[in-house]
Scaffold this active site. Structure first.
Site, short mmCIF file in Angstrom:
data_model
loop_
_atom_site.label_atom_id
_atom_site.label_comp_id
_atom_site.label_asym_id
_atom_site.label_seq_id
_atom_site.Cartn_x
_atom_site.Cartn_y
_atom_site.Cartn_z
N GLU A 159 8.38 -110.38 18.29
CA GLU A 159 8.32 -110.09 19.74
C GLU A 159 6.89 -109.83 20.21
OE1 GLU A 159 11.12 -107.07 20.89
OE2 GLU A 159 12.77 -108.50 20.82
N GLU A 315 18.32 -112.03 17.83
CA GLU A 315 18.67 -110.61 17.95
C GLU A 315 19.53 -110.41 19.18
OE1 GLU A 315 15.68 -107.59 18.18
OE2 GLU A 315 14.39 -108.59 16.74
#
Ligand code: GLA
Length: 695
Positions: A159, A315
């Protein structure tokens, strides 16, 4: 910008089924627990896990001293049990020894404070020390595990930009200067681009240029915009450093970095170009009963970033997150419909953060596949059922979503219209506007792709541009060609206002879109908070909050809606100009959802596209297809029953039942109807038994 695409080859992810699993942090648990993990993973149908994302300190406890033993053992264990590995390069966060040896590597905030160790991502993306160490660690990982038979793909960093997407430190300032030199050549070029005669900002030396740290008043908007572009590029360079090492050591292994859905700070078009597969982390808020609508747009972006190829949901949360103020859990059944929504929108994976719920640390209250109660936890029971059910959807792997509508996503315009303090109004926001327009199209029954402002637009009947503040010739030309060839274009307010250096176009908005749209904006007309005007649209009065424009239309323009109140009463508000084989619409105002439904229903019908009579926000239908077969996902995101009317009968892959042309689904129900590929994109209408509009 040093980073560049190395080649156009797309390396496949090495997994031969839909991926199901999650982030795995074995270094937080004993080895005894690992064996239980493997047993339960197999029971739950887990096919892939992501690790060791945050384990650099455990892998290199001292500079140059590696301890691979534990990772060797767990990777072998996973592989021996048939679980594929999304192998992280472990560069998501630096070890403390690195930061203490090089405190200048830490990021600074806009007020000039250096950020402390003790969380994650404590690095400045421009730091040469950080970059050097990232390269070293990536190489060590690639050399150690590049030939591991369990390796499915490389998971680079984690991320990017989640905590550190912008850094205002002296090293970033140096890097920013180099970036500006590349862009503008010399100081004259920079001074011209930044319009420095305003408020006396002329630069006489490159060294005088700092990051846009807090200043006494509003900061030069072009400087702010360039800082946004630079910061996205700085992380892109970091990404490219890892890609280069991995391509060199493991040329055939796919690489990815996990995105954060529609994330403002990074231009994902640029990132996606460099990787083999798009992966996304999606966290729709369970407290918002319509969060699946936003998810549909995020997923539309994910599949579009690589031209419609399948992407991977890497995710998501099984139930509650732990980073919101109030972390609402998911009702039973919700995780199934949410997960299958991602598959409907082109994901070949359903994965979660994380496998086993943490016992300590910042994320111990974040739900996981295996909750604190272990096998008995609801989260395990629900994800186990889901993992096993997913096997029935194997046929959809590799297929692509069918869509005739695309929405333009342009980070430059997003940044330009949000980094700046000096705008006509702060109430017209790119993301809010994009989401509102998408929501109308979603509610009217369309799965919406996304596209760059320069296209390609092939295959779309309708392209919508909710807000394109910055427009240059190439974008205007591409949109023009789309319309000339029969496309239908809809442009929203405050578009075509400035060029790439934020200079207002000669003659004002919509600048290079002027001829195509056949309108001129005389003045932007923001409305005071709490006030609203009205537009008369074929006899229906549409409410206009926050934003209107004084526009004048050419003679060949059809005025579809006029302002019906206030100073603008009687002036054109919504226009359509036939051009070539197609048409170009302009919507000069911000509209509420009901108004958008009215206008987009009209636009869809004028474009030869169907629109639902009953707009229902909970009932979603999306079709994935290969050359011969349509897989139509029917999803009920709500708790009230809904009935879908299908153009053809088929078989529901989930239940195995034959279905006729009507499917009724209860709370959080899902069906995946398989049928021969239809000539045009299947359009599914909906009726809610209560027959009331619930959008
Ligand atoms: C992000 C991160 C994960 C974890 C989750 C929690 O997606 O990548 O490491 O922190 O959020 O929601």
């Amino acid at each position: 910008m040093a980073a560049s695409r190395d080649d156009d080859r797309i390396r496949p992810v090495r997994i031969d089924c839909l991926a199901f699993g999650g982030d795995y942090n074995p270094d937080q648990w004993s080895e005894e627990t690992w064996h239980e993990d493997i047993r339960l993973m197999k029971e739950a149908g887990v096919t892939m896990v992501s690790l060791p994302i945050f384990s650099w300190p455990q892998l290199e406890p001292e500079p140059g001293v590696y301890d691979w033993r534990w990772l060797d053992r767990i990777l072998d264990l996973l592989h021996d049990n048939g679980i594929r590995i999304d192998l992280a390069t472990a560069t998501a966060t630096p070890p403390s020894w690195l930061l203490r040896a090089h405190p200048e590597m830490a990021p600074w905030d806009a007020e000039g404070h250096r950020l402390e160790f003790g969380s994650r991502q404590t690095y400045c993306p421009s730091s040469p020390i950080w970059r050097e160490n990232v390269e070293r660690m990536t190489r060590a990982m690639a050399e150690r595990y590049g030939a591991h038979p369990g390796l499915a793909m490389w998971h680079i960093s984690n991320e990017y930009g989640d905590h550190t997407s912008r850094c205002w430190c002296p090293e970033s300032a140096k890097h920013f200067r180099r970036w500006l030199q590349d862009r503008y050549g010399d100081l004259d070029g920079l001074n011209e681009a930044w319009g420095v005669n305003v408020w006396g900002q002329r630069y006489t030396s490159w060294d005088h240029i700092e990051t846009p740290r807090k200043a006494p008043g509003p900061i030069n908007p072009t400087k702010l915009l360039d800082f946004e572009r630079f910061s996205s590029d700085a992380l892109l360079e970091l990404f490219q450093i890892e890609i280069d090492v991995l391509r060199e050591v493991t040329p055939d292994i796919a690489v990815t970095t996990n995105f954060m859905s529609m994330f403002r700070d990074l231009d994902y078009w640029d990132f996606a170009e460099r990787e083999d597969v798009v992966t996304d982390d999606a966290y729709p808020d369970p407290a918002d009963p319509t969060s699946h609508v936003g998810a549909a747009l995020n997923y539309g972006l994910m599949r579009s970033l690589k031209g419609g190829r399948p992407w991977l949901l890497l995710e998501s949360s099984v139930s509650a997150t732990s980073w919101r103020d109030v972390n609402v859990p998911k009702a039973p059944g919700k995780i199934r419909v949410e997960s299958l929504q991602a598959v409907a929108h082109g994901s070949d994976a359903v994965m979660f953060f994380q496998w086993r719920q943490a016992k300590y640390g910042q994320e111990k209250f974040h739900s996981s596949m295996l909750g604190h109660r272990g096998e008995r936890s609801r989260s395990f029971q629900e994800t186990k059922a889901l993992g096993n059910e997913l096997k029935r959807l194997e046929a959809v792997r590799g297929t692509r979503v069918r869509s005739r509508v695309a929405l333009v996503v342009d980070w430059d315009s997003w940044w330009g219209s949000s980094a700046v303090e000096s705008l006509p109004s702060q109430r017209l926001q790119w993301a809010q506007q994009a989401r509102a327009w998408h929501r109308a199209l979603y509610s009217l029954g369309h799965a919406v792709d996304t596209v760059r402002a320069t296209g390609p637009f092939d295959g779309y009947d309708l392209v919508v541009v909710p807000n394109l503040y910055i427009v240059e010739r190439p974008q205007a030309d591409a949109l023009c060609v789309f319309v000339e060839r029969g496309g239908n274009l809809v442009v929203g307010p405050f578009s075509g206002v400035v060029d790439a250096t934020e200079k207002v176009h000669d003659g004002g908005a919509p600048g290079p879109l002027r001829r195509l749209l056949g309108v001129e904006v005389d003045e932007q007309w923001p409305l005071a908070d709490g006030l609203a005007e009205r537009i008369d649209y074929a006899g229906r009065l549409l409410k206009v909050p926050h934003w209107a424009e004084w526009i004048e239309a050419d003679a060949d323009v059809e005025v579809r809606g006029r302002y019906a109140s206030g100073v603008l009463e009687g002036l054109p508000a919504i226009t359509r100009r036939p051009s070539g084989e197609g048409s170009a619409w302009y919507i000069s105002a911000k509209l509420e959802h009901d108004g958008l439904l009215t206008v987009f229903r009209d636009i869809l019908r004028c474009s030869g596209l169907p629109a639902r009579d009953e707009a229902c926000v909970d009932a979603e239908a999306v079709t994935r297809a290969d050359d011969n077969t349509d897989y139509t996902f029917l999803l009920n995101h709500g708790t009230e029953p809904v009935a879908f009317s299908l153009p053809a009968s088929g078989v529901d892959l989930l239940s195995g039942n034959e279905v006729a042309d009507r499917v009724e689904l209860g709370a959080f129900g899902v069906a995946v109807v398989v049928s021969p590929r239809a000539a045009s994109v299947p359009f599914i209408t909906v009726t809610t038994p209560s027959a009331k509009e619930r959008a």
